[in-house]
Design an enzyme around this catalytic site. Structure first.
Site, PDB file in Angstrom:
ATOM      1  N   ASP A   1       0.568  -1.378  -0.605  1.00 48.90           N
ATOM      2  CA  ASP A   1      -0.086   0.378  -0.323  1.00 48.90           C
ATOM      3  C   ASP A   1       0.823   1.435  -0.091  1.00 48.90           C
ATOM      4  O   ASP A   1       2.019   1.288   0.492  1.00 48.90           O
ATOM      5  CB  ASP A   1      -1.181  -0.466   0.807  1.00 48.90           C
ATOM      6  CG  ASP A   1      -1.746   0.974   0.884  1.00 48.90           C
ATOM      7  OD1 ASP A   1      -2.653   1.709   0.216  1.00 48.90           O
ATOM      8  OD2 ASP A   1      -3.288  -0.305   1.509  1.00 48.90           O
TER       9      ASP A   1
ATOM     10  N   ASP B   1      -3.488   4.416  -2.210  1.00 51.13           N
ATOM     11  CA  ASP B   1      -4.143   5.604  -1.335  1.00 51.13           C
ATOM     12  C   ASP B   1      -4.496   6.739  -2.133  1.00 51.13           C
ATOM     13  O   ASP B   1      -4.055   6.962  -2.885  1.00 51.13           O
ATOM     14  CB  ASP B   1      -4.001   5.436   0.096  1.00 51.13           C
ATOM     15  CG  ASP B   1      -4.614   5.762   1.022  1.00 51.13           C
ATOM     16  OD1 ASP B   1      -5.555   4.637   0.531  1.00 51.13           O
ATOM     17  OD2 ASP B   1      -4.840   6.969   0.996  1.00 51.13           O
TER      18      ASP B   1
HETATM   19  C1  NOJ Z   1      -9.081   4.896   1.726  1.00 53.47           C
HETATM   20  C2  NOJ Z   1      -8.073   3.979   2.297  1.00 53.47           C
HETATM   21  O1  NOJ Z   1      -8.880   2.692   1.816  1.00 53.47           O
HETATM   22  C3  NOJ Z   1      -8.201   4.006   4.166  1.00 53.47           C
HETATM   23  O2  NOJ Z   1      -8.623   2.504   4.865  1.00 53.47           O
HETATM   24  C4  NOJ Z   1      -7.845   5.280   4.374  1.00 53.47           C
HETATM   25  O3  NOJ Z   1      -8.969   4.888   5.411  1.00 53.47           O
HETATM   26  C5  NOJ Z   1      -8.474   6.327   3.014  1.00 53.47           C
HETATM   27  N1  NOJ Z   1      -8.017   6.228   2.106  1.00 53.47           N
HETATM   28  C6  NOJ Z   1      -7.458   7.763   4.187  1.00 53.47           C
HETATM   29  O4  NOJ Z   1      -6.212   7.423   3.625  1.00 53.47           O
END
Ligand code: NOJ
Length: 560
Positions: A100, A201
């Site tokens: 990630d 992300d």
């Molecule tokens: C998307 C992620 O999948 C989520 O879990 C997270 O809270 C937000 N982006 C912020 O990073």
């Protein structure tokens, strides 16, 4: 399809949420050693790639999506040596590892932000987005994705900083070339370790619109909708092209950009097959089809999606990206409720059959499928969790702002919505067996277990040849074996049928006919199946021809 097939176009990804997968040291939190111990399970399922949710150093304000050191491992999960060992063992078994990448924002504990906030003339000041108050208020009307304003006033220097997510997640300023250089160097640290790709992300948010204009405020809401205001900013494609050249081209990587606010037009740019940016995106349109009709409540709702809307949406993505870009295929992940609860039925009499139907519908489409841990055993939403049990900051903020502060909905209704849509439904620990805490931990789990683990668990599913697990195993095997699943043309049948989702995949000399009864009723449909057709996979033992039993799914294969 004329272009050559890339490895990630035939791959199936298994998503591991490390905190909830397998604990080995009894602290109640899953760890890297636990994932290593379970690699054979993932191998048995047949997945090609693991996507690991963030394992980096983090104060965990948003479960690891607030990173304080990109080149260190969260001590709850283990050490860098544990990571290296996991990567080596996964590679030995032929499993690739996707990391990630969280670079729209850092943690407010990251050394860059600590320096940035220390004074207006610090050389890291411009690493983040600082603005003066306007008439004593926030610089614009943007709301955080997790409720409340997207700006936090910092007393020390008298300015606001932008945080599209929680206060502890300040947004990086990608317009600053030194920020980009620092991010790319960090990515190269991981590429040099031999990882196989990145899941990025909220990558569609990294370029902020010039002048940070106000967003449109949905009726009844307090703040402007940041998604609409911020997504797909003016320089995002330029930044990704730069990333591609400076990092991604160094290896045969797989990349998937999480792209809220992306539509088919800009998805084709992000995931263009000219290899200039990313391989594919996670789009969110189908996730929003069952939103609350009151825009101020956003995703918080408990009504099922309309099948006609779902078909129209997924078909649009299948048709539009064909030959131009590449789809990712997903029903759930760590941010979404459980697939069987949302799209099938988690009532005991239908859970297994409908989990298989939901899987069939997705796994015969064109794209790269993602399976979220527990989906392959039909894990369900966690209705036993109450307001005090939730850990997720998005859920807590929803109660705090939408219930307690703004009174948009009462607490009991919000609890129903959270049971339908909350992220903790997916985050309850993996259910391995029927022993205490489902074999996840010998300690106190960081999040309450779903209390149905006595029946729904890996041990039971592996002992039953008709289980959801073996069905997923077969779906993955079929994708590896039959090129038509990767390359065939998609054709939706009967777009207005409110009960059945049927489609074809077509190639020059063969065809698949995929039929999914989305209801708990026995119904009749005649698809004029050719006499030479055979059933490739189905969730009932026999073929009842034009009779479709509750949640029946079947796939015919025939040579033309
Ligand atoms: C998307 C992620 O999948 C989520 O879990 C997270 O809270 C937000 N982006 C912020 O990073």
């Amino acid at each position: 399809m004329t272009k050559s097939i890339k490895w990630w176009q035939k791959a199936v990804v298994y998503q591991v949420y490390p905190r909830s997968f397998q604990d080995t040291n009894g602290d109640g939190v899953g760890d890297l050693k636990g994932i290593e111990q379970r690699l054979d399970y993932i191998k048995k399922l047949g997945a090609d790639v693991i996507w690991l949710n963030p394992v980096y150093a983090s104060p965990d304000k948003d479960n690891g999506y607030d990173i304080s050191d990109y080149e260190d491992i969260n001590s709850k999960f283990g050490t860098m040596a544990d990571f290296d060992s996991l990567l080596a063992k996964a590679h030995e078994k032929g499993i690739k590892v996707l990391m990630d990448l969280v670079v729209n924002h850092t943690s407010d504990q990251h050394r860059w932000f600590i320096e940035s906030r220390s004074s207006k003339d610090n050389d890291k000041r411009d690493f983040y987005i600082w603005r003066d108050p306007v008439d004593g208020h926030e610089p614009n009307n943007w709301g955080s994705f997790f409720s409340g304003p997207a700006w936090k006033f910092d007393d020390k220097t008298g300015q606001y900083y932008l945080h599209l997510f929680v206060e502890g997640q300040p947004d990086l300023n990608w317009a600053n070339p030194t920020v980009r250089e620092s991010v790319f160097n960090m990515m190269n640290f991981w590429v040099d370790k031999g990882i196989d790709g990145f899941r990025m992300d909220v990558i569609s948010l990294i370029s902020k619109p010039d002048g940070l204009p106000d967003g449109e405020v949905p009726e009844g809401a307090q703040y402007g909708n940041s998604d609409k205001a911020v997504a797909n900013g003016p320089h995002v494609h330029e930044y990704l092209k730069e990333m591609r050249q400076k990092v991604l081209n160094r290896a045969d990587m797989m990349t998937v950009g999480e792209a809220s606010g992306v539509n088919i037009e800009n998805a084709v740019k992000y995931a263009n097959q000219d290899n200039s940016e990313l391989n594919m995106v996670f789009q969110f349109e189908h996730m929003g089809l069952d939103n609350n009709p009151n825009p101020a409540l956003g995703k918080w709702y408990d009504k099922k999606v309309s099948l006609v809307d779902l078909k129209a949406n997924l078909s649009k993505w299948q048709n539009h990206l064909a030959e131009k870009a590449w789809n990712s295929l997903y029903w759930d992940n760590h941010d979404q409720p459980r697939a069987v609860s949302r799209y099938g039925s988690d009532r005991p009499e239908y859970r297994v059959v409908s989990a298989k139907m939901v899987a069939t519908l997705l796994h015969f489409m064109q794209g790269t499928p993602y399976i979220y841990q527990g989906e392959e055993i039909g894990m369900t939403n966690a209705y036993n969790l109450q307001r005090d049990d939730f850990d997720d900051v998005e859920i807590k903020n929803a109660f705090k702002y939408l219930v307690d502060k703004d009174h948009l909905v009462d607490e009991a209704t919000m609890l129903k919505y959270v049971h339908a849509k909350g992220r903790d439904n997916a985050r309850t620990p993996m259910q391995w067996n029927d022993s205490k805490n489902a074999g996840f931990t010998t300690g106190l789990p960081w999040l309450k277990m779903n209390d149905n683990y006595l029946t729904i668990n890996v041990k039971n599913t592996l002992a039953d040849p008709n289980s959801v697990f073996y069905y997923y195993q077969k779906l993955i095997r079929l994708r590896h074996e039959l090129p038509i699943i990767t390359t065939g043309t998609y054709q939706l049948l009967d777009p207005n049928d409110e009960q059945v989702y049927a489609y074809r995949r077509v190639s020059a000399d063969e065809e698949l006919l995929i039929i999914n009864n989305f209801t708990n009723e026995t119904i009749t449909r005649d698809y004029q199946v050719p006499a030479n057709a055979t059933i490739l996979i189905g969730n009932y033992e026999d073929d009842a021809k034009s009779t479709l039993r509750p949640y029946e799914a079947k796939v015919y294969h025939f040579v033309k």
